[in-house]
Motif scaffolding. Structure first.
Motif, PDB file in Angstrom:
ATOM      1  N   ASN A   1       0.830  -1.213   0.000  1.00  8.26           N
ATOM      2  CA  ASN A   1       0.000   0.000   0.000  1.00  8.26           C
ATOM      3  C   ASN A   1       0.858   1.254   0.000  1.00  8.26           C
ATOM      4  N   THR A   2       1.909   1.248   0.832  1.00  9.91           N
ATOM      5  CA  THR A   2       2.781   2.429   0.893  1.00  9.91           C
ATOM      6  C   THR A   2       3.454   2.666  -0.451  1.00  9.91           C
ATOM      7  N   CYS A   3       3.884   1.571  -1.062  1.00 11.18           N
ATOM      8  CA  CYS A   3       4.576   1.701  -2.350  1.00 11.18           C
ATOM      9  C   CYS A   3       3.643   2.275  -3.399  1.00 11.18           C
ATOM     10  N   LEU A   4       2.408   1.770  -3.434  1.00 13.63           N
ATOM     11  CA  LEU A   4       1.440   2.283  -4.399  1.00 13.63           C
ATOM     12  C   LEU A   4       1.173   3.758  -4.153  1.00 13.63           C
ATOM     13  N   ASP A   5       1.084   4.127  -2.865  1.00 13.92           N
ATOM     14  CA  ASP A   5       0.810   5.515  -2.529  1.00 13.92           C
ATOM     15  C   ASP A   5       1.945   6.422  -2.998  1.00 13.92           C
ATOM     16  N   ARG A   6       3.170   5.933  -2.790  1.00 12.55           N
ATOM     17  CA  ARG A   6       4.326   6.738  -3.198  1.00 12.55           C
ATOM     18  C   ARG A   6       4.363   6.908  -4.717  1.00 12.55           C
ATOM     19  N   MET A   7       4.046   5.821  -5.422  1.00  7.30           N
ATOM     20  CA  MET A   7       4.026   5.910  -6.884  1.00  7.30           C
ATOM     21  C   MET A   7       2.951   6.873  -7.341  1.00  7.30           C
ATOM     22  N   GLY A   8       1.805   6.782  -6.683  1.00  3.98           N
ATOM     23  CA  GLY A   8       0.706   7.667  -7.036  1.00  3.98           C
ATOM     24  C   GLY A   8       1.086   9.116  -6.786  1.00  3.98           C
ATOM     25  N   TYR A   9       1.797   9.341  -5.685  1.00  5.61           N
ATOM     26  CA  TYR A   9       2.240  10.696  -5.370  1.00  5.61           C
ATOM     27  C   TYR A   9       3.133  11.232  -6.477  1.00  5.61           C
ATOM     28  N   ALA A  10       4.067  10.393  -6.933  1.00  4.30           N
ATOM     29  CA  ALA A  10       4.966  10.830  -8.002  1.00  4.30           C
ATOM     30  C   ALA A  10       4.169  11.149  -9.271  1.00  4.30           C
ATOM     31  N   ILE A  11       3.131  10.370  -9.533  1.00  2.00           N
ATOM     32  CA  ILE A  11       2.305  10.646 -10.710  1.00  2.00           C
ATOM     33  C   ILE A  11       1.513  11.938 -10.502  1.00  2.00           C
ATOM     34  N   GLY A  12       0.978  12.106  -9.289  1.00  2.00           N
ATOM     35  CA  GLY A  12       0.095  13.240  -9.031  1.00  2.00           C
ATOM     36  C   GLY A  12       0.786  14.580  -9.170  1.00  2.00           C
ATOM     37  N   ILE A  13       2.051  14.652  -8.668  1.00  7.67           N
ATOM     38  CA  ILE A  13       2.705  15.957  -8.736  1.00  7.67           C
ATOM     39  C   ILE A  13       2.997  16.347 -10.175  1.00  7.67           C
ATOM     40  N   ARG A  14       3.037  15.364 -11.063  1.00  3.63           N
ATOM     41  CA  ARG A  14       3.253  15.681 -12.471  1.00  3.63           C
ATOM     42  C   ARG A  14       1.947  15.837 -13.231  1.00  3.63           C
ATOM     43  N   LEU A  15       0.959  15.082 -12.778  1.00  2.00           N
ATOM     44  CA  LEU A  15      -0.298  15.063 -13.521  1.00  2.00           C
ATOM     45  C   LEU A  15      -1.054  16.373 -13.366  1.00  2.00           C
TER      46      LEU A  15
ATOM     47  N   LEU B   1      -4.488   5.678  -6.688  1.00  2.18           N
ATOM     48  CA  LEU B   1      -5.361   6.843  -6.874  1.00  2.18           C
ATOM     49  C   LEU B   1      -5.240   7.802  -5.699  1.00  2.18           C
ATOM     50  N   CYS B   2      -5.126   7.241  -4.487  1.00  2.00           N
ATOM     51  CA  CYS B   2      -4.993   8.103  -3.313  1.00  2.00           C
ATOM     52  C   CYS B   2      -3.729   8.930  -3.410  1.00  2.00           C
ATOM     53  N   GLY B   3      -2.640   8.277  -3.829  1.00  2.00           N
ATOM     54  CA  GLY B   3      -1.384   8.998  -3.970  1.00  2.00           C
ATOM     55  C   GLY B   3      -1.477  10.079  -5.028  1.00  2.00           C
ATOM     56  N   VAL B   4      -2.167   9.783  -6.124  1.00  3.92           N
ATOM     57  CA  VAL B   4      -2.289  10.771  -7.203  1.00  3.92           C
ATOM     58  C   VAL B   4      -3.010  12.006  -6.700  1.00  3.92           C
ATOM     59  N   ILE B   5      -4.127  11.784  -5.988  1.00  2.06           N
ATOM     60  CA  ILE B   5      -4.903  12.928  -5.494  1.00  2.06           C
ATOM     61  C   ILE B   5      -4.075  13.727  -4.504  1.00  2.06           C
ATOM     62  N   ARG B   6      -3.376  13.016  -3.617  1.00  2.00           N
ATOM     63  CA  ARG B   6      -2.577  13.695  -2.593  1.00  2.00           C
ATOM     64  C   ARG B   6      -1.473  14.528  -3.238  1.00  2.00           C
ATOM     65  N   GLY B   7      -0.790  13.941  -4.217  1.00  7.95           N
ATOM     66  CA  GLY B   7       0.302  14.653  -4.880  1.00  7.95           C
ATOM     67  C   GLY B   7      -0.202  15.856  -5.653  1.00  7.95           C
ATOM     68  N   ALA B   8      -1.312  15.673  -6.366  1.00  7.41           N
ATOM     69  CA  ALA B   8      -1.840  16.773  -7.160  1.00  7.41           C
ATOM     70  C   ALA B   8      -2.256  17.933  -6.259  1.00  7.41           C
TER      71      ALA B   8
ATOM     72  N   ALA C   1      -2.672  20.752   1.461  1.00  7.25           N
ATOM     73  CA  ALA C   1      -2.237  19.480   2.046  1.00  7.25           C
ATOM     74  C   ALA C   1      -3.472  18.663   2.383  1.00  7.25           C
ATOM     75  N   ALA C   2      -3.439  17.395   2.031  1.00 11.52           N
ATOM     76  CA  ALA C   2      -4.612  16.557   2.281  1.00 11.52           C
ATOM     77  C   ALA C   2      -4.189  15.143   2.587  1.00 11.52           C
ATOM     78  N   GLU C   3      -5.053  14.478   3.312  1.00 13.33           N
ATOM     79  CA  GLU C   3      -4.864  13.045   3.543  1.00 13.33           C
ATOM     80  C   GLU C   3      -5.934  12.315   2.757  1.00 13.33           C
TER      81      GLU C   3
END
Lengths: 139, 181
Positions: free
Chosen positions: B41-55, B132-139, B146-148
């Motif tokens: 779960n943490t790994c997916l979240d981190r990946m999503g975060y990396a996607i979100g800050i770019r997306l 998806l959670c990571g993407v939203i958080r990063g974006a 800042a959001a959880e």
């Protein structure tokens, strides 16, 4: 109307085999196992023929006194074998074909599941329900 | 290299099945690499975060929306514009706190789990769509909110719907106050 449905892998071991519980299951397992030889014969007879829908469906493999056995092979050499009660008023070829098509569709859905490793036994509720619907038409 | 806003939508699309299968293969590989569900779960979240800050930049360029005035506008924007644009579904938004900073997106259909019937028995606490959670958080972080973001309900775990909860942490007005001092 089927009394037994089996999915056999390329290496000829069963991925899924299910029969109507009222009968001796071992007999069906044996019937399916012997039908694999007939399937292999038919496949080698086709040779390098174009693979279209007709070639996937092998038709009646062999009739016994009580049952008829039908076969279907996919492009990845996964075989579906269906044993049908002879006493049932003869099922039309089209119906058998459509049953195999449903089996094939459910099989591809299982293959798409990322947690399923090809070659594992099939433990899917959706597949069970679909096979049940095919078998429960027997009264 | 920035794209001009209102650019014509790219007419070449890739197959949705390819995308869903790719995501599934990613999760399956992570499950093989990590033993514990929390790690996956943490790994997916981190990946999503990396996607979100770019997306987020792509989203802002393609949708050319105005600045959101409130958290509920932001949540609506995420649900109705962003999800529609990238996943083709529109979750419904509901506000779940009196303070107005907790929202939940309720997804009836989740295209990412099209082919997954249920989680394997040994992975009962896996959040399959944690990306998806990571993407939203990063974006949100890139627009200074800042959001959880977590999954409150998950259809794969037996709940009726899939629900994503977004909790906004700091109020955006606080930052402005600090600047004025």
């Amino acid at each position: 109307m089927a009394v037994c449905v089996a999915v056999i892998a390329k290496e000829n071991y069963p991925l899924y085999i299910r029969s109507v519980p009222t009968e001796n299951e071992l007999k069906f397992h044996y019937t399916v196992h012997t039908s694999l030889d007939v399937v292999d014969e038919k496949i080698s007879a086709m040779g390098k023929a174009l693979v279209d829908q007709r070639e996937l469906y092998l038709g009646l493999l062999y009739p016994t006194e009580d049952y008829k056995v039908y076969g279907y092979v996919t492009n990845s050499k996964v075989k579906f074998v269906m044993v049908v009660d002879s006493s049932n008023t003869a099922l039309r070829d089209n119906e058998i074909r459509s049953m195999f098509r449903k089996l094939h569709n459910s099989y591809t859905d299982i293959m798409c599941n990322p947690f399923y490793n090809p070659g594992d036994r099939i433990h899917s509720r959706a597949f069970d329900n679909m096979v049940n619907s095919m078998m429960m038409q027997v009264c | 290299m920035s794209r001009p806003p209102g650019r014509k939508q790219d007419s070449q699309k890739i197959s949705r099945e390819l995308f869903v299968l790719t995501y599934g293969a990613l999760v399956a590989q992570l499950c093989k690499d990590y033993e514990k569900d929390e790690d996956v779960n943490t790994c997916l979240d981190r990946m999503g975060y990396a996607i979100g800050i770019r997306l987020i930049d792509d989203f802002l360029a393609r949708s050319s929306v105005k600045r959101c005035r409130s958290y509920s506008e932001t949540a609506d924007m995420i649900a109705q514009v962003a999800f529609k644009m990238y996943l083709g579904v529109t979750p419904s938004v509901s506000c779940s706190s009196a303070a107005g900073n907790e929202f939940s997106l309720i997804l009836d259909k989740n295209p990412l789990v099209d082919f997954v019937e249920e989680l394997p028995a040994e992975r009962a606490s896996l959040c399959y769509c944690n990306l998806l959670c990571g993407v939203i958080r990063g974006a949100l972080e890139m627009v200074h909110l800042a959001a959880e973001v977590t999954f409150l309900q998950d259809r794969l775990k037996g709940d009726a719907v899939t629900e994503i909860g977004i909790t906004f942490l700091r109020k955006a007005e606080d930052r402005k106050h600090r600047r004025n001092k």
